[in-house]
Scaffold this motif. Structure first.
Motif, PDB file in Angstrom:
ATOM      1  N   ASP A  97       0.913  -1.026   0.075  1.00 24.24           N
ATOM      2  CA  ASP A  97       0.043  -0.022  -0.031  1.00 24.24           C
ATOM      3  C   ASP A  97       0.788   1.319   0.170  1.00 24.24           C
ATOM      4  OD1 ASP A  97      -2.003   1.733   0.266  1.00 24.24           O
ATOM      5  OD2 ASP A  97      -2.359   1.672   2.434  1.00 24.24           O
ATOM      6  N   VAL A  98       1.632   1.452  -0.998  1.00 22.37           N
ATOM      7  CA  VAL A  98       2.375   2.755  -1.192  1.00 22.37           C
ATOM      8  C   VAL A  98       1.936   3.858  -1.156  1.00 22.37           C
ATOM      9  CG1 VAL A  98       4.303   1.088  -2.177  1.00 22.37           C
ATOM     10  CG2 VAL A  98       2.759   2.268  -3.848  1.00 22.37           C
ATOM     11  N   ASP A  99       0.648   3.867  -1.448  1.00 21.27           N
ATOM     12  CA  ASP A  99      -0.354   5.339  -1.626  1.00 21.27           C
ATOM     13  C   ASP A  99      -1.123   5.370  -0.291  1.00 21.27           C
ATOM     14  OD1 ASP A  99       0.777   5.262  -4.431  1.00 21.27           O
ATOM     15  OD2 ASP A  99      -0.756   3.988  -4.837  1.00 21.27           O
ATOM     16  N   GLY A 100      -0.776   4.640   0.568  1.00 17.94           N
ATOM     17  CA  GLY A 100      -1.546   4.933   1.841  1.00 17.94           C
ATOM     18  C   GLY A 100      -2.968   5.080   1.773  1.00 17.94           C
ATOM     19  N   ARG A 101      -3.591   4.041   0.881  1.00 16.91           N
ATOM     20  CA  ARG A 101      -5.059   4.103   0.372  1.00 16.91           C
ATOM     21  C   ARG A 101      -5.714   3.077   1.295  1.00 16.91           C
ATOM     22  NH1 ARG A 101      -4.477   4.624  -6.073  1.00 16.91           N
ATOM     23  NH2 ARG A 101      -3.852   6.849  -6.206  1.00 16.91           N
ATOM     24  N   LEU A 102      -5.142   1.988   1.912  1.00 12.10           N
ATOM     25  CA  LEU A 102      -5.644   1.105   2.857  1.00 12.10           C
ATOM     26  C   LEU A 102      -6.389   1.755   3.960  1.00 12.10           C
ATOM     27  CD1 LEU A 102      -3.734  -2.219   2.765  1.00 12.10           C
ATOM     28  CD2 LEU A 102      -6.045  -1.968   2.161  1.00 12.10           C
ATOM     29  N   ARG A 103      -7.680   1.461   4.163  1.00  9.98           N
ATOM     30  CA  ARG A 103      -8.195   2.195   5.172  1.00  9.98           C
ATOM     31  C   ARG A 103      -8.268   1.009   6.528  1.00  9.98           C
ATOM     32  NH1 ARG A 103     -14.097   3.648   2.418  1.00  9.98           N
ATOM     33  NH2 ARG A 103     -13.343   5.329   1.172  1.00  9.98           N
ATOM     34  N   GLU A 133      -9.065  -2.994  -5.844  1.00  7.39           N
ATOM     35  CA  GLU A 133      -8.848  -3.815  -6.816  1.00  7.39           C
ATOM     36  C   GLU A 133      -7.369  -3.583  -7.229  1.00  7.39           C
ATOM     37  OE1 GLU A 133      -8.972  -7.277  -8.299  1.00  7.39           O
ATOM     38  OE2 GLU A 133     -10.925  -6.649  -7.312  1.00  7.39           O
ATOM     39  N   GLU A 134      -6.734  -2.631  -7.056  1.00  8.57           N
ATOM     40  CA  GLU A 134      -5.568  -2.474  -7.536  1.00  8.57           C
ATOM     41  C   GLU A 134      -4.389  -3.048  -6.169  1.00  8.57           C
ATOM     42  OE1 GLU A 134      -2.210   1.224  -8.252  1.00  8.57           O
ATOM     43  OE2 GLU A 134      -4.349   1.957  -8.046  1.00  8.57           O
ATOM     44  N   ILE A 135      -5.008  -2.770  -5.053  1.00  4.39           N
ATOM     45  CA  ILE A 135      -4.049  -3.093  -3.912  1.00  4.39           C
ATOM     46  C   ILE A 135      -4.147  -4.577  -3.960  1.00  4.39           C
ATOM     47  CG2 ILE A 135      -4.169  -3.174  -1.268  1.00  4.39           C
ATOM     48  CD1 ILE A 135      -5.326  -0.255  -1.282  1.00  4.39           C
ATOM     49  N   LEU A 136      -5.374  -5.468  -3.993  1.00  5.38           N
ATOM     50  CA  LEU A 136      -5.368  -6.688  -4.116  1.00  5.38           C
ATOM     51  C   LEU A 136      -4.408  -7.321  -5.465  1.00  5.38           C
ATOM     52  CD1 LEU A 136      -9.115  -7.464  -3.531  1.00  5.38           C
ATOM     53  CD2 LEU A 136      -7.489  -7.749  -2.012  1.00  5.38           C
ATOM     54  N   SER A 137      -4.483  -6.581  -6.435  1.00  4.66           N
ATOM     55  CA  SER A 137      -3.600  -7.031  -7.556  1.00  4.66           C
ATOM     56  C   SER A 137      -1.834  -6.946  -7.178  1.00  4.66           C
ATOM     57  CB  SER A 137      -3.862  -6.030  -8.723  1.00  4.66           C
ATOM     58  OG  SER A 137      -2.825  -6.573  -9.660  1.00  4.66           O
ATOM     59  N   ARG A 138      -1.531  -5.695  -6.486  1.00  4.45           N
ATOM     60  CA  ARG A 138      -0.437  -5.858  -5.855  1.00  4.45           C
ATOM     61  C   ARG A 138      -0.028  -6.839  -5.016  1.00  4.45           C
ATOM     62  NH1 ARG A 138      -0.217   0.621  -4.407  1.00  4.45           N
ATOM     63  NH2 ARG A 138      -0.576   1.688  -6.467  1.00  4.45           N
ATOM     64  N   LEU A 139      -0.785  -7.071  -4.049  1.00  2.00           N
ATOM     65  CA  LEU A 139      -0.733  -8.249  -3.216  1.00  2.00           C
ATOM     66  C   LEU A 139      -0.674  -9.615  -3.800  1.00  2.00           C
ATOM     67  CD1 LEU A 139      -0.486  -8.878  -0.094  1.00  2.00           C
ATOM     68  CD2 LEU A 139      -3.091  -8.766   0.188  1.00  2.00           C
TER      69      LEU A 139
END
Length: 201
Positions: free
Chosen positions: A30-36, A55-61
């Motif tokens: 979460d390089v953008d700090g978007r995870l709540r 979805e972008e975070i899940l893809s990165r994960l």
């Protein structure tokens, strides 16, 4: 993995250790700090973010390398307890050891705050070795006192409030409460804290 509404996802895992690794990896990708929210449990990790970011975070994960994640440095907290629970003799008998041997083993190990759940402030300390594990009671109690020290399966807990419970009671907290809803923060513990129980019986 299960999507929960538009803003959440629940990732199912096999072991507590896997959940911890995925939770750490989620924070790292979460390089953008978007995870709540990143909430690990025994064998799941819950992630929450805005629909356009989740979805972008899940893809990165999913693309993150599956490898052991170095444990971050966490506080070591000593919790004084008295081993005088009403199930202590039963637990020792079922585990085929003397009461003193069980108390020594349980009080000389180091645990980790693995996750919170069941009730506000309810920390789960893990993991117990196989030879100290028992399944939950077949008949839960309708009332367990606040501060009761208990074990079931691979975890130890201290009940933050009076509540029903099906765990084996081995003692009780001898120091100040670990959870105070009027304090800031309300919990004295954080996920990842290392814990030692000090026997003051």
């Amino acid at each position: 993995m299960h999507r929960l509404a538009r803003t959440g996802a629940l990732i199912d895992l096999e072991r507590l250790e896997h959940a911890k690794i995925v939770a750490i990896q989620a924070r790292r990708v979460d390089v953008d700090g978007r995870l709540r929210e990143v909430i690990p449990a025994a064998r799941t990790v819950y992630l929450q973010a805005a629909p356009e970011h989740l979805e972008e975070i899940l893809s990165r994960l999913r693309d993150a390398p599956v490898e052991a994640v170095a444990q971050e440095e966490h506080r070591l907290i000593e919790i004084p307890v008295r081993y005088d629970g009403q199930d202590l003799d039963y637990v020792a008998e079922r585990l085929r050891m003397a009461v003193g041997s069980f108390v020594h083993r349980h009080s000389t190990m180091e645990y980790e705050v693995a996750f919170f759940g069941f009730a506000p402030g309810q920390a789960f300390f893990g993991e117990l070795p196989n030879d100290l594990r028992l399944p939950r009671r077949s008949v839960p109690r309708t009332r367990v006192p606040s501060g009761a020290l208990a074990i079931a399966n691979e975890f130890t807990i201290i009940y933050p409030e009076q509540s029903p419970g099906g765990w084996h009671l081995i003692g009780h907290r001898a120091g100040p409460p670990l959870w105070d809803p009027h304090a800031d923060p309300p919990s004295r513990l954080r996920i990842g804290d290392r814990i030692r129980f000090r026997d003051v019986t």
